[in-house]
Enzyme design. Structure first.
Site, PDB file in Angstrom:
ATOM      1  N   CYS A 184      48.640  32.332  36.726  1.00 24.88           N
ATOM      2  CA  CYS A 184      49.783  33.205  36.485  1.00 24.88           C
ATOM      3  C   CYS A 184      49.580  33.948  35.172  1.00 24.88           C
ATOM      4  CB  CYS A 184      51.069  32.383  36.422  1.00 24.88           C
ATOM      5  SG  CYS A 184      51.329  31.331  37.860  1.00 24.88           S
ATOM      6  N   ARG A 235      46.379  38.477  37.582  1.00 26.87           N
ATOM      7  CA  ARG A 235      46.398  37.007  37.497  1.00 26.87           C
ATOM      8  C   ARG A 235      47.356  36.389  38.517  1.00 26.87           C
ATOM      9  NH1 ARG A 235      44.231  35.100  32.499  1.00 26.87           N
ATOM     10  NH2 ARG A 235      45.261  33.125  32.913  1.00 26.87           N
ATOM     11  N   HIS A 276      19.023  28.129  63.605  1.00 26.58           N
ATOM     12  CA  HIS A 276      19.528  26.753  63.653  1.00 26.58           C
ATOM     13  C   HIS A 276      21.038  26.731  63.906  1.00 26.58           C
ATOM     14  CE1 HIS A 276      15.791  24.752  62.484  1.00 26.58           C
ATOM     15  NE2 HIS A 276      15.593  25.810  61.709  1.00 26.58           N
ATOM     16  N   GLU A 298      26.981  36.054  48.405  1.00 28.23           N
ATOM     17  CA  GLU A 298      27.864  36.891  47.595  1.00 28.23           C
ATOM     18  C   GLU A 298      28.381  38.077  48.394  1.00 28.23           C
ATOM     19  OE1 GLU A 298      29.949  38.634  44.367  1.00 28.23           O
ATOM     20  OE2 GLU A 298      29.442  36.591  44.983  1.00 28.23           O
ATOM     21  N   GLU A 338      36.920  38.365  50.861  1.00 29.08           N
ATOM     22  CA  GLU A 338      38.048  38.303  49.942  1.00 29.08           C
ATOM     23  C   GLU A 338      38.813  39.607  49.828  1.00 29.08           C
ATOM     24  OE1 GLU A 338      36.792  37.042  46.065  1.00 29.08           O
ATOM     25  OE2 GLU A 338      35.141  38.462  45.979  1.00 29.08           O
ATOM     26  N   ASN A 390      52.279  28.688  32.907  1.00 29.26           N
ATOM     27  CA  ASN A 390      51.069  28.835  33.702  1.00 29.26           C
ATOM     28  C   ASN A 390      50.376  27.476  33.728  1.00 29.26           C
ATOM     29  OD1 ASN A 390      48.704  29.642  34.977  1.00 29.26           O
ATOM     30  ND2 ASN A 390      47.830  30.593  33.152  1.00 29.26           N
ATOM     31  N   GLY A 391      50.091  26.948  34.913  1.00 29.74           N
ATOM     32  CA  GLY A 391      49.445  25.644  35.014  1.00 29.74           C
ATOM     33  C   GLY A 391      50.140  24.770  36.043  1.00 29.74           C
ATOM     34  N   LYS A 424      32.356  38.842  49.202  1.00 33.12           N
ATOM     35  CA  LYS A 424      33.045  40.099  48.870  1.00 33.12           C
ATOM     36  C   LYS A 424      33.789  40.649  50.080  1.00 33.12           C
ATOM     37  CE  LYS A 424      32.434  40.360  44.712  1.00 33.12           C
ATOM     38  NZ  LYS A 424      32.659  38.912  44.828  1.00 33.12           N
ATOM     39  N   LYS A 475      42.825  36.354  39.683  1.00 33.86           N
ATOM     40  CA  LYS A 475      41.569  36.600  38.976  1.00 33.86           C
ATOM     41  C   LYS A 475      41.048  35.360  38.264  1.00 33.86           C
ATOM     42  CE  LYS A 475      38.266  39.232  37.389  1.00 33.86           C
ATOM     43  NZ  LYS A 475      37.237  39.701  38.309  1.00 33.86           N
ATOM     44  N   TRP A 534      51.388  33.395  40.514  1.00 34.58           N
ATOM     45  CA  TRP A 534      50.567  32.983  41.656  1.00 34.58           C
ATOM     46  C   TRP A 534      51.047  31.590  42.025  1.00 34.58           C
ATOM     47  CZ3 TRP A 534      47.211  29.194  43.315  1.00 34.58           C
ATOM     48  CH2 TRP A 534      46.380  29.519  44.395  1.00 34.58           C
TER      49      TRP A 534
END
Length: 613
Positions: A2, A27, A509, A486, A493, A100-101, A490, A608, A74
């Protein structure tokens, strides 16, 4: 995860806080809220949605006052809605608090408080904390500062908090543990935030709170610090290196696109002062006091999360090839929970864009407890990881606002390349000719990236063909395998398309069962030591009617002849291909997401900086 902003001074607190929340919205953007004190009353306004929704909600309200706290959320505990949004007020409505936490023992505390007559409106752990502070304040007949300090001794978990008391409109109380909080010092005014982005517009002078510290910020008495054990601390004032223009879009439609285009410069900044190709020199000043530890390491352990973990995988190939040191790459989120074997002659390298990733910080603490040497690679000056590690290197990529990491990834890979070259040279594990060639090639990467970016329009046309697919496969071999991971991340997300990255040889496989005429397969197929093998893998996809989008070296004919689309990148040493080949993958994901109408900079359910475990 947050974002917190607070202000105390003679400006409009609302104006400062709203602008700060907009800067911190990356955030968290489930809901937003603000508490303002206008000398008469403490008013709390909060709204589900983005900061813009909060602005609309308070349009006709009284927003006066020179002190206030704000929050963009968040969600961790409780659904994203108006009730669960911050700030939260105490039962007597005298205290407002943002947090935040995660308070891990909130349910036990809540039961105790309910037994004492407290009633709760929300599902959040934060409301429990503000009620606990209220309870202690009344029980001990103390002020807000001491009530917060005593309360935090009963709390288990992570927090950055700022609180305001209706009966004291000239003072804020703030504290942190495992979640970042920075205090900006102006001319008889103070700015608080989760990071420096809301502060840099007003002042360059800041104090980063350390774990277990609590701050009293008063217009009358200034700034004072204590530990939650009640020991006095002296504030350490630092100067911000950040510039305001770095926080603006600069004419680009999205921060992500801006940050993709900044990569020639951010890579150059990551190398500045560290690489002198014409003199065959490479060095990282932040590591000089620990050279011997690194050179004599029996093993390197990279700990990271998400995109930074992929950078660590690239680093594994670099260090084992150049420096001949065994490397393990660990998800920080799993590392601490499997009772890992860590020795004194291990070197643990923690990689994080924000320098605040909770799981990575926990992994660092575990490794320190086992007497390993800890190196940090992060982007944010003054961050927790930069303070918790023995030594390290900043990536100097500049602020990254887009939630999907782009320039931070290439900056991390650049620093890892420099580090591997430095260690390999000192150990004598790389021939002088190869070393010098790599320095020259690395020095030319920013210029070569400029030519890759000029293909943006062609890449956009490829994106248009595939933006409606539901699944995608990414393949690479050797050092390009992490790029497949990666690239898939991308796409997932920011466009919400299901995608998987695989080593190309592993396709048969299992994943080959997914391939049909609807499946786009993105392949990193540059000219390197595994080129013939990757050509065979492409043939296997084509035999099953899959669509091939290949990233190839300039002038390639063989892969071009069997692919549906190719994106050419300049030739370079195969160890440096990740720095070039990742950019087309970033642009493909970006354009596909835009065409699908997705919020590129703020994808759903993501934030983020992951400051909770």
């Amino acid at each position: 995860m947050c974002g917190i902003v607070a202000y105390l001074g003679d400006k409009s607190a609302y104006d400062v806080i709203i602008k700060g929340l907009q800067r911190l919205e990356y955030r968290g953007y489930d809901s937003a809220g603000i508490a303002l004190h206008n000398e008469k009353s403490l008013n709390v306004f909060k709204q589900k949605g983005k900061v813009a929704d909060l602005q609309k909600h308070v349009e006709k309200e009284d927003k006066s006052g020179g002190i206030g706290i704000g929050h963009t959320r968040w969600a961790t505990h409780g659904l994203p809605n108006n009730i669960n949004a911050h700030p939260h007020k105490s039962g007597d409505k005298q205290i407002a608090l943002v947090h935040n936490g995660i308070i891990e023992n909130y349910s036990i505390l809540k039961e105790e408080l309910i037994a004492r007559g407290h009633k709760f409106e929300s599902e959040t752990d934060t409301e429990v904390l503000v009620h606990l502070i209220e309870d202690i304040k009344k029980e001990n007949k103390c002020d807000l500062f001491d009530a917060v300090r005593i309360a935090l001794n009963e709390v288990v978990g992570a927090y950055a908090i700022v609180a305001i008391d209706k009966n004291n409109p000239h003072e804020l109380v703030a504290a942190r543990k495992s979640s970042p909080l920075v205090i900006g010092l102006g001319e008889n005014e103070y700015f608080l935030a989760s990071d420096a982005t809301p502060i840099v517009e007003y002042t360059k002078n800041v104090v980063y709170l350390d774990d277990g510290e609590i701050a009293r910020i008063s217009l009358e008495k200034g700034l004072s610090l204590k530990t939650i054990q009640n020991k006095n601390k002296t504030p350490y004032i630092q100067e911000l290196e950040m510039h305001l223009e770095a926080l603006e879009k600069g004419g680009y439609e999205h921060f992500m696109l801006k940050e993709i285009y900044e990569q020639p410069q951010s890579i150059k900044d990551s190398m500045r002062g560290r690489l002198k190709a014409n003199k065959s020199l490479v060095g990282l000043g932040g590591l000089k006091d620990f050279d011997e530890k690194i050179l004599n390491a029996k093993r390197l352990i990279f700990v990271a999360c998400g995109t930074s973990w992929h950078a660590g995988l690239v680093g594994e190939y670099l260090f084992e090839e150049i420096a001949r040191i065994p490397v393990e790459v660990e998800y920080a989120s799993e590392f601490r929970y499997r009772n890992p074997i860590i020795n004194e002659d291990d070197v643990v390298i923690a990689i994080s864009q924000s320098g605040e990733t909770a799981d990575t910080l926990a992994a660092i603490k575990l490794a320190k407890d086992n007497n390993a040497t800890i190196i940090g690679i992060c982007n944010v000056v003054g961050s927790s990881i930069s303070r918790e590690t023995h030594c390290g290197s900043y990536t100097h990529a500049g602020p990254e606002i887009g939630v999907a990491s782009t320039k931070a990834f290439t900056a991390q890979v650049t620093v890892l390349t420099l580090m591997a070259l430095m260690v390999g040279k000192k150990k004598g594990t790389i021939a002088n000719e190869r070393f010098n060639r790599l320095l020259i090639d690395l020095n030319s990467i920013p210029e070569k990236l400029e030519s890759v970016l000029k293909q943006d329009k062609a890449i956009e046309k490829i994106a248009k063909i595939y933006h409606k697919v539901n699944n995608a496969l990414y393949l690479g071999r050797g050092i390009n395998f992490p790029l497949a991971l990666e690239g898939a991340l991308k796409l997932k997300e920011i466009s919400y398309i299901h995608a998987e990255g695989y080593p190309a040889a592993e396709m048969k496989h299992g994943p080959i069962a997914l391939i049909d005429e609807e499946m786009p397969v993105f392949v990193i197929a540059t000219k390197d030591s595994s080129y013939e093998k990757i050509v065979s893998n492409i043939q296997e996809v084509k035999a099953r009617k899959g669509k091939i989008i290949a990233i190839v070296s300039d002038g390639d004919k063989e892969v071009k002849a069997i692919s549906d689309h190719v994106i050419e990148i300049p030739k370079t040493d195969e160890l440096l291909v990740p720095l070039l080949a990742t950019v087309p993958l970033q642009l493909l994901s970006y354009h596909i997401a835009v065409m699908r109408g997705c919020n590129v900079d703020q994808p759903r359910n993501l934030a983020k900086s992951v400051t909770v475990e």
